[in-house]
Design an enzyme around this catalytic site. Structure first.
Site, mmCIF file in Angstrom:
data_model
loop_
_atom_site.group_PDB
_atom_site.id
_atom_site.type_symbol
_atom_site.label_atom_id
_atom_site.label_comp_id
_atom_site.label_asym_id
_atom_site.label_seq_id
_atom_site.Cartn_x
_atom_site.Cartn_y
_atom_site.Cartn_z
ATOM 1 N N THR A 21 27.321 88.809 16.212
ATOM 2 C CA THR A 21 26.838 90.164 15.792
ATOM 3 C C THR A 21 25.723 90.594 16.699
ATOM 4 O O THR A 21 25.094 89.781 17.106
ATOM 5 C CB THR A 21 26.692 90.296 14.286
ATOM 6 O OG1 THR A 21 26.582 91.475 13.768
ATOM 7 C CG2 THR A 21 25.442 89.168 13.974
ATOM 8 N N SER A 51 9.869 88.416 19.159
ATOM 9 C CA SER A 51 9.837 89.670 18.688
ATOM 10 C C SER A 51 8.524 90.390 19.038
ATOM 11 O O SER A 51 7.609 89.612 19.343
ATOM 12 C CB SER A 51 10.312 89.694 17.427
ATOM 13 O OG SER A 51 9.131 89.538 16.490
ATOM 14 N N TYR A 107 7.444 84.294 9.297
ATOM 15 C CA TYR A 107 8.346 84.844 10.204
ATOM 16 C C TYR A 107 7.560 85.048 11.531
ATOM 17 O O TYR A 107 8.040 84.657 12.709
ATOM 18 C CB TYR A 107 8.976 86.142 9.842
ATOM 19 C CG TYR A 107 9.780 87.138 10.932
ATOM 20 C CD1 TYR A 107 11.018 86.678 11.694
ATOM 21 C CD2 TYR A 107 9.087 88.360 11.572
ATOM 22 C CE1 TYR A 107 11.587 87.292 12.693
ATOM 23 C CE2 TYR A 107 9.834 89.009 12.641
ATOM 24 C CZ TYR A 107 10.850 88.538 12.948
ATOM 25 O OH TYR A 107 11.471 89.007 13.928
#
Length: 303
Positions: free
Chosen positions: A24, A149, A175
């Site tokens: 995905t 990120s 994270y």
């Protein structure tokens, strides 16, 4: 340097690629473009039903089925990582795309006892890379692309407690740590490859603000961000372009980072990582700590 769009990705005929989390979002779009450019892509996914559905969607979109394979890989289980590497059935590996990841999930542990985001986003991909590195190094011009990120910028590495075994667990702190770890790993792997005389490149990419599945497994704030990402984030196809540039740009260099040219949106350009991400001493200490944590799984740098 000139910003890249999808049409700038060159042909890669005969290449073999592994894309983690390929069912995905960014992984699926990365798989699509690489296969359209001539690569055989192994879609390495935890959920084989979702992997099959992703493969079917690509075939329905015109991607040749013979260029798409699926394989089971659970980055939260070092045994699964070892089985994937041991059973890899190709005699070359040109591209390893460390794409899969989790964002801001509730406190939990991997099968090996690691904090889940550190264990999956960082340690799982580190172990996979090192297990596949002999084959990568035997393939001329191979690359390892690790996704980070924008969250790497506020990230801090808890060298004394990376698995949040003491004190309060912050899902966002965990994270951000994992995303900083991704880019520190990219840099340290590149340094060690160069020192060992290998031409394999280690590069990194981040998608900016893209519509992906991240956040859907988290609690309310993370799920809200996932909804907002879907509503206003750039399409996953655009978010995958930095990854594709990191994987195929002939001018890429060790440790290069690519991201959107407007930080969150737009075509891919080279980007300067945070100061912490450029700390070679921190990268070396994280590398040593990571291999110590993975010692029971017998994960080593093959040299």
């Amino acid at each position: 340097m000139t910003p890249w769009h999808e049409q700038d990705v060159p042909a890669v005929p005969g290449a073999v690629a592994v894309v983690t989390g390929a069912n995905t979002g960014l992984g699926l779009e990365t798989t699509r473009v690489l296969a359209q450019r001539g690569a055989t892509v192994v879609m390495a996914c935890r959920d084989q039903g979702k992997a099959a559905a992703g493969r079917a969607a690509l075939i329905a979109a015109g991607v040749p089925g013979q260029q798409l394979g699926t394989a089971s890989l659970d980055l939260a289980d070092q045994g699964s990582v070892e089985r994937f590497a041991d059973s890899f059935g190709h005699d070359r590996l040109d591209l390893l795309i460390n794409n899969a990841g989790l964002m801001a999930v509730a406190r939990s542990r991997t099968a090996d006892g690691f904090e889940t985001q550190f264990g999956v986003n960082h340690l799982g991909h580190l172990a996979l890379t090192l297990r596949l590195l002999p084959l990568l190094n035997a393939t001329a011009g191979a690359r390892v692309v690790t996704l980070t990120s924008m969250g790497h910028r506020p990230g801090k590495i808890r060298l004394d407690d990376p698995n949040f075994e003491r004190g309060h667990y912050g899902r966002w702190r965990a994270y951000f740590q994992s995303k900083l770890a991704n880019i520190l790993f990219t840099a340290e792997l590149g340094r060690r490859l160069t020192a060992a005389g290998h031409d394999t490149l280690s590069t990194a990419a981040h998608p900016g603000y893209a519509a992906t599945g991240l956040g859907k497994d988290g609690r309310p704030v993370a799920r809200l961000i996932g909804v907002v990402n879907t509503a206003i984030g750039q399409p996953a196809a655009m978010g995958a372009v930095p990854t594709l540039r990191a994987a195929t740009d002939p001018d890429a260099f060790q440790g290069a980072l690519y991201g959107p040219h407007r930080v969150m949106f737009g075509p891919a350009v080279p980007e300067v990582p945070s100061a912490a991400a450029r700390d070679a001493s921190l990268a070396a200490r994280l590398w040593g700590l990571s291999l110590e944590l993975l010692a029971p799984a017998k994960v080593v740098f093959p040299g």
